[in-house]
Design an enzyme around this catalytic site. Structure first.
Site, mmCIF file in Angstrom:
data_model
loop_
_atom_site.group_PDB
_atom_site.id
_atom_site.type_symbol
_atom_site.label_atom_id
_atom_site.label_comp_id
_atom_site.label_asym_id
_atom_site.label_seq_id
_atom_site.Cartn_x
_atom_site.Cartn_y
_atom_site.Cartn_z
ATOM 1 N N ASP A 221 11.839 98.350 79.064
ATOM 2 C CA ASP A 221 10.938 98.031 78.333
ATOM 3 C C ASP A 221 10.784 96.395 77.996
ATOM 4 O O ASP A 221 11.931 95.581 78.196
ATOM 5 C CB ASP A 221 11.045 98.699 76.950
ATOM 6 C CG ASP A 221 9.703 98.958 76.220
ATOM 7 O OD1 ASP A 221 8.826 98.079 76.425
ATOM 8 O OD2 ASP A 221 9.830 99.752 75.301
HETATM 9 C C1 BGC Z 1 6.314 98.908 74.613
HETATM 10 C C2 BGC Z 1 5.981 99.492 76.038
HETATM 11 C C3 BGC Z 1 4.928 98.708 76.600
HETATM 12 C C4 BGC Z 1 5.430 97.431 76.647
HETATM 13 C C5 BGC Z 1 4.500 96.275 77.357
HETATM 14 C C6 BGC Z 1 6.676 97.512 74.692
HETATM 15 O O1 BGC Z 1 6.875 96.830 73.310
HETATM 16 O O2 BGC Z 1 7.470 99.543 73.993
HETATM 17 O O3 BGC Z 1 5.693 100.739 75.710
HETATM 18 O O4 BGC Z 1 4.588 99.309 77.839
HETATM 19 O O5 BGC Z 1 5.658 96.666 75.443
HETATM 20 O O6 BGC Z 1 3.304 96.461 76.431
#
Ligand code: BGC
Length: 669
Positions: A221
């Site tokens: 993530d």
């Molecule tokens: C989120 C993800 C997301 C990623 C990219 C993170 O903060 O938890 O679900 O895909 O950001 O935007």
């Protein structure tokens, strides 16, 4: 190409992204992959030359995943995946960072709108279809957030402390089921799992690959990596986005011998495969559905996912009735307000809707609109709203939360609607007995303060940019509601086990174990506002003719559902298994099969479900595996977890299932 053809430096570079949304191409040696959010619609960010965010490009805003889950429709989930693929193809996105399948342990979790359900079978089954739909049309999925990521509070550091059986039966199960669709990537969560960061959780990655058959690349993530070396050693293939400090530390660790070539190669190989798979999927890339057709998909999902929770003779609306509409959510001022916040928020591509205008066109009667309250519950022109409510035949109040209250990054403060929304509902429903509340929230709501005083409740959820049309169709009866709750509506937050778990900012102790959602409420007979699987229709469905044919380790359960009154409609039939006198603690019942069928007025549909002994199993920590104990089990069929119409007793002995008898009024638990 294989990793053998890459230098050590190239491999180290390959396993750390290029920027926010791309992987490196190693000076044109390999294809670069473009990834983008998210589950509810494409959120492709426009960046400047320096890599700074400029804006999110508009895209079709589909209903959020909780609405999709309320449809209980495999077909809707598949179509959503297919249609999202077209949005991605138009913007040259290789991988959509979706879907999220985390279990709804807590109705206050800020990201519940991005997830499917409190039940692993429902979540995993629909995620499977969504992923398969997306990938069959040439765009990769990213299964997230792996795993036990169930609250936003202190999400970067908190540790989810969970016992093994609960992990397997509840929190890992949807990932296991979704993996059957072979997602080309998965995303690790931010949190720790029993003390170890998800990005360094070798055990979790091993389960994903060796037990669930995941053969894609595991991506971090955004910002979930604390130590790139430790995460690579654990099996995290790609860090996203690029983080200079982490990369330099990784290079230094490599030079110091803290990570081996084999360990780097394993990650680099999988990123390389990912890039090649994405390049292959790009061949002949062309959107198949027009934008209008994608809007139609979004509307269909909303129509099937809207849940009619209460109807005391007020719906469907009759032609020519005068209607007072109030509430901010009837006419969202800003794009995306009927939506949760964070990375899943989409800039609506089409027109903002105005429910009053849509209803006026459909009913031909007088329709007035007064805002009455803003999206954060601040009261305005409430006097006029009361006058309209008193004068009109029906009063429709559009209440909800929106992205300021439900979002990635924080949890909801409580389960009730904002105070002034409740106040408006109480005031207006006193003026008009035919009051219908339409709820635009991303998760369960405590309706106890006002539900008794209104004649109708429609749960629209974060229903996307076509939601206005879908809600109007349900209200007028053009669409017969067929959504059912994928998440229980408890009476109040105090009834939710997590509210009394021993939580602190750093550690979330999953003390309730398997007692999550209906597994808890139904086992301990706790009163709820609306049970799991519940949803009304304008038709009446009658269940009969239960038959169980058992042979060896399999059983076929069949029954008939009749549309006994009302228009053509769709019914979601559910099958639960209830162990009797089990050796170990088991929830009173667990969902094991479901289907959604269109049934014409007066007609019957025969439903067949296949079960095997594996459907009766629990995860045994004594044998570190799934185990089905000999014994008696009840098979319960019905319209929700609390509307069971047909029951049969079966016996399992030595791995074989046999039918014992049909149960009528006897209590099994
Ligand atoms: C989120 C993800 C997301 C990623 C990219 C993170 O903060 O938890 O679900 O895909 O950001 O935007």
């Amino acid at each position: 190409m294989t990793v053998k053809e890459l230098t050590a430096e190239e491999k180290l570079r390959l396993i750390c992204g290029k920027d926010s949304w791309h992987t490196v191409d190693l000076d044109g040696k390999i294809p670069s992959v473009c990834v983008s959010d998210g589950p509810v619609g494409l959120r492709k960010s426009e960046m400047d030359e320096k890599g700074n965010w400029v804006r999110d490009l508009p895209a079709v805003a589909y209903p959020a995943l909780h609405v999709l889950a309320n449809s209980w429709s495999r077909e809707c989930a598949r179509e959503m995946g297919e249609s999202l693929a077209d949005d991605c193809k138009e913007q040259n996105v290789d991988i959509l960072l979706a879907p999220g399948v985390n279990i709804k342990r807590n109705p206050l979790n800020g990201r519940n709108f991005e997830y499917f359900s409190e039940d692993p079978l429902l979540a995993g089954t629909l995620a499977y279809e969504y992923i398969d739909g997306l990938q069959s049309k040439g765009v990769g999925a990213c299964l997230k957030h792996y795993y036990v990521n169930n609250r936003e509070y202190n999400r970067l550091d908190q540790s989810s402390e969970v016992d093994e059986r609960t992990l397997r039966e509840l929190y890992l199960k949807p990932f296991e089921l979704a993996c059957k669709a072979k997602p080309i990537s998965a995303m690790c969560a931010y949190n720790r799992i029993n003390g170890v960061y998800a990005s360094e959780n070798a055990k979790g990655f091993r389960i994903l690959r060796d037990e669930f058959g995941f053969d894609g690349a595991i991506i971090s993530d955004w910002g979930a990596v604390h130590d790139r070396t430790a995460s690579a050693k654990a099996g995290l293939d790609l860090e996203m986005p690029f983080h200079e400090g982490n990369y330099e530390k990784l290079v230094a660790d490599y030079k110091a011998g803290k990570i081996t070539d084999e360990e780097i190669d394993a990650c680099a190989e999988r990123v390389l495969r990912l890039a090649e798979r994405c390049e292959k999927m790009r061949e002949g890339r062309k959107a198949e559905r027009t934008v209008e057709e994608r809007f139609a998909v979004a509307r269909k999902i909303a129509e099937e996912g809207i849940v009619l929770l209460k109807n005391e003779g007020v719906l469907p609306l009759s032609p020519g009735q005068s209607i007072s509409v109030s509430g901010y959510f009837a006419a969202p001022e800003a794009f995306g307000k009927i939506s949760g916040g964070g990375s899943a928020m989409v800039q609506w591509r089409g027109e903002k809707f105005n429910l009053a205008d849509i209803l006026r066109k459909k009913t031909g009667g007088e329709v007035r609109y007064t805002r009455a309250f803003w999206e954060r519950g601040v009261l305005c022109d409430s006097r006029q709203a009361e006058i309209d409510a008193a004068e009109c035949d029906v009063c429709v109040i559009c209440a909800g939360t929106g992205s300021d209250i439900e979002s990635e990054g924080y949890d909801r403060g409580d389960m009730r609607l904002p105070q002034w929304e409740e106040e408006s509902i109480l005031r207006l429903s006193k003026r008009n007995p035919n009051t219908v509340v339409v709820l635009f929230t991303g998760s369960a709501v405590d309706v106890s303060a006002w539900a008794d005083g209104v004649a109708g409740i429609v749960y629209a959820g974060f229903c996307g940019e076509q939601g206005g049309e879908a809600v109007a169709r349900v209200l007028t009866g053009e669409v017969n509601p067929s959504g059912k709750l994928s998440e229980t509506f408890p009476v109040s937050y105090e009834d939710v086990p997590v509210s009394w778990a021993d939580n602190d900012p750093c550690v979330a102790r999953y003390e309730e174990g398997l007692d999550v959602g209906y597994r808890y409420y139904d086992t301990y007979d706790v009163r709820v506002s609306f049970p799991f699987g519940f949803g009304l229709s304008y038709s009446e469905f009658v269940y009969s003719a239960l038959k169980v044919k058992a042979s060896g380790d399999k059983a076929e359960v069949s029954f008939t559902v009749k549309n006994a009154g009302g228009p053509a409609g769709r019914e979601v039939s559910q099958l639960y298994i209830r162990p009797i006198a089990a050796y170990v603690h088991r929830p009173a019942q667990e969902l094991k099969a479901f289907t959604k069928q269109q049934i014409l007025p007066g007609k019957n549909v025969k439903v067949k479900f296949g079960l095997t002994t594996a459907d009766f199993a629990y995860y045994s920590t004594a044998v570190d595996g799934w185990r089905t104990d000999d014994g008696l089990y009840e098979i319960a069929v019905g319209a929700s977890s609390r509307e069971i119409f047909l029951r049969a007793l079966v016996k399992i002995e030595g791995g074989n299932i046999s039918f014992v008898k049909e149960l009528k009024d006897e209590f099994a638990f």
